[in-house]
Design a protein around this motif. Structure first.
Motif, PDB file in Angstrom:
ATOM      1  N   PHE A 187     -92.163  25.718  12.363  1.00 38.40           N
ATOM      2  CA  PHE A 187     -90.845  25.376  12.884  1.00 38.40           C
ATOM      3  C   PHE A 187     -89.800  26.026  11.999  1.00 38.40           C
ATOM      4  CE2 PHE A 187     -91.756  22.029   9.797  1.00 38.40           C
ATOM      5  CZ  PHE A 187     -90.582  21.915   9.086  1.00 38.40           C
ATOM      6  N   SER A 188     -88.596  26.136  12.529  1.00 40.78           N
ATOM      7  CA  SER A 188     -87.500  26.707  11.762  1.00 40.78           C
ATOM      8  C   SER A 188     -86.385  25.687  11.619  1.00 40.78           C
ATOM      9  CB  SER A 188     -86.966  27.973  12.435  1.00 40.78           C
ATOM     10  OG  SER A 188     -87.922  29.017  12.364  1.00 40.78           O
TER      11      SER A 188
ATOM     12  N   HIS B  91     -90.840  26.998  16.629  1.00 36.63           N
ATOM     13  CA  HIS B  91     -90.134  28.269  16.536  1.00 36.63           C
ATOM     14  C   HIS B  91     -90.491  28.937  15.207  1.00 36.63           C
ATOM     15  CE1 HIS B  91     -87.818  26.760  19.887  1.00 36.63           C
ATOM     16  NE2 HIS B  91     -87.071  27.856  19.933  1.00 36.63           N
ATOM     17  N   GLY B  92     -91.264  30.027  15.281  1.00 38.91           N
ATOM     18  CA  GLY B  92     -91.482  30.834  14.096  1.00 38.91           C
ATOM     19  C   GLY B  92     -90.220  31.606  13.764  1.00 38.91           C
ATOM     20  N   LYS B  93     -90.346  32.552  12.847  1.00 37.75           N
ATOM     21  CA  LYS B  93     -89.158  33.255  12.377  1.00 37.75           C
ATOM     22  C   LYS B  93     -88.490  34.065  13.489  1.00 37.75           C
ATOM     23  CE  LYS B  93     -89.333  34.376   8.108  1.00 37.75           C
ATOM     24  NZ  LYS B  93     -88.363  33.395   7.516  1.00 37.75           N
TER      25      LYS B  93
ATOM     26  N   PRO C 226     -94.301  27.538   7.810  1.00 38.69           N
ATOM     27  CA  PRO C 226     -94.523  27.450   6.370  1.00 38.69           C
ATOM     28  C   PRO C 226     -94.208  28.749   5.619  1.00 38.69           C
ATOM     29  CG  PRO C 226     -96.588  27.904   7.455  1.00 38.69           C
ATOM     30  CD  PRO C 226     -95.545  27.865   8.546  1.00 38.69           C
ATOM     31  N   ASP C 227     -93.589  29.716   6.284  1.00 42.71           N
ATOM     32  CA  ASP C 227     -93.344  31.016   5.653  1.00 42.71           C
ATOM     33  C   ASP C 227     -92.503  30.894   4.389  1.00 42.71           C
ATOM     34  OD1 ASP C 227     -94.577  31.704   7.975  1.00 42.71           O
ATOM     35  OD2 ASP C 227     -92.986  32.994   8.744  1.00 42.71           O
ATOM     36  N   ASP C 228     -91.447  30.081   4.457  1.00 43.79           N
ATOM     37  CA  ASP C 228     -90.475  30.050   3.375  1.00 43.79           C
ATOM     38  C   ASP C 228     -90.583  28.822   2.487  1.00 43.79           C
ATOM     39  OD1 ASP C 228     -89.299  32.453   4.445  1.00 43.79           O
ATOM     40  OD2 ASP C 228     -88.406  31.190   6.006  1.00 43.79           O
ATOM     41  N   ALA C 229     -91.262  27.796   2.933  1.00 42.15           N
ATOM     42  CA  ALA C 229     -91.463  26.588   2.121  1.00 42.15           C
ATOM     43  C   ALA C 229     -92.501  25.723   2.816  1.00 42.15           C
ATOM     44  CB  ALA C 229     -90.156  25.833   1.941  1.00 42.15           C
ATOM     45  N   ARG C 230     -93.127  24.831   2.032  1.00 45.97           N
ATOM     46  CA  ARG C 230     -94.207  24.007   2.582  1.00 45.97           C
ATOM     47  C   ARG C 230     -93.959  22.516   2.395  1.00 45.97           C
ATOM     48  NH1 ARG C 230     -98.929  26.518   3.971  1.00 45.97           N
ATOM     49  NH2 ARG C 230     -98.966  28.782   3.662  1.00 45.97           N
TER      50      ARG C 230
END
Length: 391
Positions: free
Chosen positions: A218-219, A276-278, A317-321
């Motif tokens: 998610f974003s 929503h991914g990036k 989870p691309d930018d934080a988890r």
């Protein structure tokens, strides 16, 4: 031993029925006081009702005031699937007439009832031969109806009809309690100025999302209105509050009902973009970015104001988890824009999306076109950035 008279037998029978009714009322009252879950209480009421009246099917419909019709919340029994999803306009058929007038209606034979005949022609295949329909009333009027279908309604005594009405009163209490609790819950998670969710609810939804095993991407999108303080200084705080409400409406209309939106505080807003991914997140963020730039606000006040905002987005989870990390990543991107160009969208790992001063709907050719400074990567705590960046 003397043989009991017919009168004595009738009295014993009546006494037994009254005891059964008393036990039923006790069961329903216990359900009302043990839970505020509407479906649990209604199911208890309707199950007890079915035990006494023996219908093939029984159902409960609630009034939808916005659509001016009724919809099924419970439909149980033989062929009950034919009722699920069916909506009945106010005034149509037996249920619609009962809901509109507030009067109960008992139809022993539907083949001679004009209201039912007209309704059944529009909804074939219901196979209903008899109906007992009773309104569920509250202080605000009729909130629903209870239907007993294909039972021996011609044998119902006046006492039984009165008993049915009392059960409807119990049902009305359950409906009102559930509505009150829903209203209280909505108030507790909503911002009273914009009608969006509040920041507390954002954290609740993030906790629920990260508590699941699947943890779908998610974003998170932050946006902060540029130079909002000057609007308050020029037009006053009342106009500023109305402006925030219109911004909230614009956000809801643009992102749609499936995307939760929040007033994070002051003139700062957040959108939680589920699944929503990036790439998808950036597309929706860009849509909202341009919707805000193209809108004119407070036209009813004779002002027709234009607004700009600083947008920042990060993706799990691309930018934080974790919750703190994803909020900080999105907040950092927003403050990167706030501290550099304003009126732009920055995405974690990509930097600002649009060339400064030349926003015309075309993205810049380089993904990380301007190097994101240490401040935007989290070099300073959020509190320090908020104090140092002009609004």
């Amino acid at each position: 031993m003397a043989r009991k008279s017919q009168k004595d037998l009738e009295l014993e029978f009546t006494h037994a029925i009254q005891q059964d009714y008393t036990r039923l009322f006790h069961d329903v009252a216990r359900a009302l006081t043990s839970t505020l879950e509407l479906e649990i209480v209604l199911t208890t009421v309707m199950t007890k009702m079915a035990q006494f009246f023996g219908p093939e099917r029984w159902s409960m419909m609630l009034v939808d005031k916005e659509k001016n019709d009724l919809y099924y919340v419970i439909a149980v029994g033989e062929d009950s699937k034919s009722l699920r999803g069916l909506r009945v306009p106010m005034g149509e058929g037996v249920a619609g007439w009962v809901a509109l007038t507030g009067n109960p209606m008992v139809v022993p034979d539907t083949s001679v009832e004009p209201r039912w005949q007209e309704f059944s022609r529009k909804n074939p295949g219901l196979n209903i031969n008899s109906i007992a329909c009773v309104p569920v009333r509250s202080a605000d009027g009729v909130v629903g109806v209870i239907q007993l279908l294909n039972s021996k309604v011609d044998l119902l005594s006046d006492y039984s009809i009165q008993f049915l009405r009392v059960l409807c009163d119990f049902t009305a209490i359950a409906v009102r309690n559930a509505a009150d609790m829903e209203r209280i819950h909505l108030l507790s998670i909503s911002d009273d100025c914009t009608g969006l969710f509040n920041a507390r609810h954002l954290y609740t939804l993030l906790e629920e999302r990260l508590a699941t095993n699947q943890r779908a991407p998610f974003s998170l999108l932050f946006l902060d209105l540029d130079h909002f303080k000057s609007i308050n200084d020029t037009h006053g705080h009342l106009v500023g509050s109305r402006l925030l409400a219109e911004v909230g409406d614009l956000i809801k209309q643009t992102i749609g009902p499936a995307v939760p939106a929040f007033r994070y505080g002051g003139d700062e807003f957040v959108c939680l973009l589920p699944d929503h991914g990036k790439v998808a997140g950036r597309e929706l963020a860009t849509k909202l970015f341009f919707a805000l730039r193209e809108a004119r606000f407070l036209e009813g006040e004779g002002l027709s104001l234009e607004l700009r905002a600083s947008f920042g987005m990060a993706t799990y989870p691309d930018d934080a988890r974790d919750i703190e990390g994803i909020i900080k990543a999105a907040d950092d991107m927003m403050y990167h824009v706030k501290g550099t160009t304003r009126d732009n969208l920055a995405v974690a790992g990509m930097g600002s999306i649009f060339s400064p001063g030349t926003i015309d709907g075309h993205e810049t050719s380089t993904a990380a076109n301007d190097a994101v400074p240490a401040m935007a990567r989290g070099g300073l705590p959020a509190e320090s950035r908020r104090d140092s960046v002009p609004q």
